[in-house]
Design a protein around this motif. Structure first.
Motif, short mmCIF file in Angstrom:
data_model
loop_
_atom_site.label_atom_id
_atom_site.label_comp_id
_atom_site.label_asym_id
_atom_site.label_seq_id
_atom_site.Cartn_x
_atom_site.Cartn_y
_atom_site.Cartn_z
N UNK A 337 43.47 42.87 29.81
CA UNK A 337 44.84 42.31 29.81
C UNK A 337 44.85 41.11 28.88
N UNK A 338 45.85 41.03 28.00
CA UNK A 338 45.93 39.92 27.05
C UNK A 338 46.27 38.63 27.78
N UNK A 339 45.87 37.51 27.19
CA UNK A 339 46.04 36.21 27.83
C UNK A 339 47.50 35.84 28.06
N UNK A 348 56.89 40.31 40.70
CA UNK A 348 57.53 41.58 41.07
C UNK A 348 58.18 42.26 39.87
N UNK A 349 58.00 43.57 39.77
CA UNK A 349 58.60 44.42 38.74
C UNK A 349 58.05 44.16 37.34
N UNK A 350 56.93 43.44 37.24
CA UNK A 350 56.26 43.31 35.94
C UNK A 350 55.07 44.26 35.92
N UNK A 351 54.94 45.03 34.83
CA UNK A 351 53.85 45.99 34.74
C UNK A 351 53.39 46.12 33.30
N UNK A 352 52.08 46.35 33.14
CA UNK A 352 51.53 46.66 31.82
C UNK A 352 51.43 48.16 31.62
N UNK A 353 51.75 48.95 32.66
CA UNK A 353 51.61 50.42 32.58
C UNK A 353 52.96 51.03 32.19
N UNK A 354 53.23 51.06 30.91
CA UNK A 354 54.53 51.54 30.44
C UNK A 354 54.45 52.90 29.77
N UNK A 383 40.13 38.57 32.76
CA UNK A 383 40.18 39.76 31.91
C UNK A 383 39.91 39.39 30.47
N UNK A 384 39.33 40.34 29.75
CA UNK A 384 39.09 40.17 28.33
C UNK A 384 39.51 41.45 27.63
N UNK A 385 40.48 41.37 26.73
CA UNK A 385 40.95 42.58 26.05
C UNK A 385 39.80 43.36 25.41
N UNK A 386 39.78 44.66 25.69
CA UNK A 386 38.75 45.52 25.13
C UNK A 386 37.48 45.58 25.95
N UNK A 387 37.34 44.71 26.98
CA UNK A 387 36.11 44.70 27.77
C UNK A 387 36.33 44.97 29.25
N UNK A 388 37.53 44.72 29.76
CA UNK A 388 37.78 45.03 31.15
C UNK A 388 38.39 43.89 31.94
N UNK A 389 38.60 44.15 33.23
CA UNK A 389 39.28 43.21 34.12
C UNK A 389 38.55 43.15 35.45
N UNK A 390 38.55 41.97 36.05
CA UNK A 390 37.91 41.80 37.36
C UNK A 390 38.87 41.08 38.30
N UNK A 391 39.10 41.68 39.47
CA UNK A 391 39.90 41.07 40.53
C UNK A 391 38.94 40.63 41.65
N UNK A 392 39.14 39.41 42.13
CA UNK A 392 38.33 38.89 43.23
C UNK A 392 39.25 38.47 44.36
N UNK A 393 39.10 39.13 45.50
CA UNK A 393 39.88 38.81 46.70
C UNK A 393 38.97 38.07 47.67
N UNK A 394 39.39 36.87 48.07
CA UNK A 394 38.60 36.06 49.01
C UNK A 394 39.43 35.89 50.28
N UNK A 395 38.86 36.37 51.40
CA UNK A 395 39.54 36.32 52.70
C UNK A 395 38.63 35.62 53.71
N UNK A 396 39.21 35.16 54.82
CA UNK A 396 38.34 34.65 55.89
C UNK A 396 37.53 35.79 56.52
N UNK A 397 36.39 35.47 57.08
CA UNK A 397 35.59 36.49 57.78
C UNK A 397 36.29 36.91 59.07
N UNK A 398 36.93 35.93 59.71
CA UNK A 398 37.62 36.21 60.97
C UNK A 398 39.02 35.63 60.91
N UNK A 399 39.99 36.46 61.20
CA UNK A 399 41.39 36.04 61.27
C UNK A 399 41.78 36.03 62.73
#
Length: 406
Positions: A337-339, A348-354, A383-399
């Motif tokens: 994904x570009x910077x 909401x309603x924004x997408x790169x998949x067109x 993310x780095x264009x041409x190399x990929x994207x990484x999502x990191x979700x951090x949650x509590x162990x116990x809710x």
């Protein structure tokens, strides 16, 4: 008892001219006595401290004191001294002097006409005092004032910006409530349409012309249902309760759910699990969260990663826990994904998949972030264009098991 010097006049006695000259010589200020024609008659010794020139040198100097003044101020002082020769007086006129060593000094000059005992003009007296420190303090005050004005402008602009943001958030909140209500209301007639269509489809022979379009219609009805469901989730708080479940098992189940898409796209999805420490009362891979919502978050991210990957690519899912946290990482090696777009992907309603029909409504990541934040978590992307994207979700162990809303 202190006795006055024999040379000091007693009270009531006439005062000699040498006594007045001595007073003038021992003043801190630079004193000059000028004739009405502007000729220098006398200069005290303080002039050397100001300019580096002796009184004798000053008396021999043509156009005194102009050579001792910076060029930009000479014309101004020459005009004032010409007026002083005609009997005017002045006070605190500021200008710069030139020292013999090339340095400069700010001074303020005051002048008054002088007369003898019968009122005949004797020329005028000019007194110049050093105001360098005063000028420095004035400049510092000016800079401080400018800085304060700048801070006030910045704060005012920030307050205006925050007010605009608040108004925008209020409008978005109102629109969100409206959208959630509309989505809920659409589901009722949509369910009727789906049921009626399913009933009609069962009674239509497969050899009827355009029968193949029925599957297209069925798919579009399902897509409308999915969109309204996402809109409802985006703007309505969760009603799920936290339960204890195996994180590893949930991740494996999500990978199975994503298998049809990954096979169709020819993208391999791998999963791994690690636990650095146990939490009190929980097994190594157990967490206390909203299981259905966590699966939806992970499935959304895996689907996005598959869609962002080229055929033959790979998506890596890593789940790990420690005593306090649950962390999910989803990494693809796709186009990235570009910077200039990465800050907008959660809107909401924004997408790169067109490019692909049926994709790109731009609600998936908005819903994902809403679910994560409702569980007191965070989601970050790099993310780095041409190399990929990484999502990191951090949650509590116990809710809190009784928590149903953020």
């Amino acid at each position: 008892m202190n006795r006055p010097s024999p040379n000091v006049p007693k009270r009531g006695e006439p005062i000699a001219a040498d006594f007045f000259r001595s007073i003038a010589e021992h003043t801190v200020d630079w004193e000059s006595w000028m004739s009405c024609e502007g000729e220098v008659l006398w200069v005290n010794e303080a002039v050397e401290r100001f300019t580096g020139y002796t009184p004798t040198e000053c008396l021999a100097m043509p156009d005194y004191p102009l050579p001792l003044i910076t060029p930009e101020h000479r014309q101004q002082i020459a005009r004032y001294f010409a007026e002083a020769g005609r009997g005017s007086s002045g006070n605190n006129i500021e200008f710069e002097t030139l020292h013999r060593d090339g340095s400069k000094c700010w001074v303020a000059v005051s002048w008054q006409p002088m007369t003898d005992s019968v009122g005949q003009s004797l020329g005028f007296r000019a007194s110049m005092r050093d105001i360098s420190e005063k000028r420095q303090m004035r400049e510092q005050l000016r800079l401080h004032n400018e800085h304060l004005e700048q801070l006030v402008q910045e704060r005012t602009a920030r307050v205006a910006e925050l007010e605009q943001h608040r108004l925008k958030m209020e409008k978005l909140a109102a629109l969100g409530e409206l959208a959630a209500g509309v989505a809920h209301e659409i589901n009722n007639p949509l369910a009727g349409i789906r049921n009626a269509f399913a009933l009609l489809k069962r009674h239509i022979p497969v050899d009827v012309k355009h029968y193949d379009k029925l599957d297209l219609i069925d798919g579009e009805i399902e897509r409308i249902s999915g969109i309204t469901h996402q809109m409802y989730q985006l703007y309505r708080p969760s009603q799920q309760r936290a339960t204890t479940f195996s994180l590893k098992q949930s991740v494996d189940e999500v990978i199975v759910l994503a298998l049809p898409m990954s096979r169709k796209a020819n993208v391999k999805v791998t999963a791994s699990f690690a636990s650095s420490s146990k939490s009190k009362g929980l097994a190594a891979d157990d967490v206390v969260l909203r299981e259905g919502e966590l699966k939806q978050v992970l499935l959304n991210l895996v689907h996005n990663a598959i869609q962002a990957s080229d055929a033959g690519g790979q998506v890596d899912v890593i789940a790990r826990t420690d005593a306090r946290h649950t962390v999910l990482t989803v990494t693809d090696h796709g186009h990235g994904i570009s910077s200039n777009l990465i800050s907008k992907i959660f809107d909401p309603f924004f997408s790169t998949k067109t490019e692909t029909v049926g994709q790109g409504m731009g609600l998936g990541l908005s819903v994902t972030r809403g679910i994560v934040e409702a569980m007191n978590g965070t989601i970050a992307v790099t993310s780095e264009p041409g190399k990929g994207t990484e999502f990191v979700v951090r949650l509590p162990r116990q809710l809190d098991v009784d928590a149903t809303t953020p």
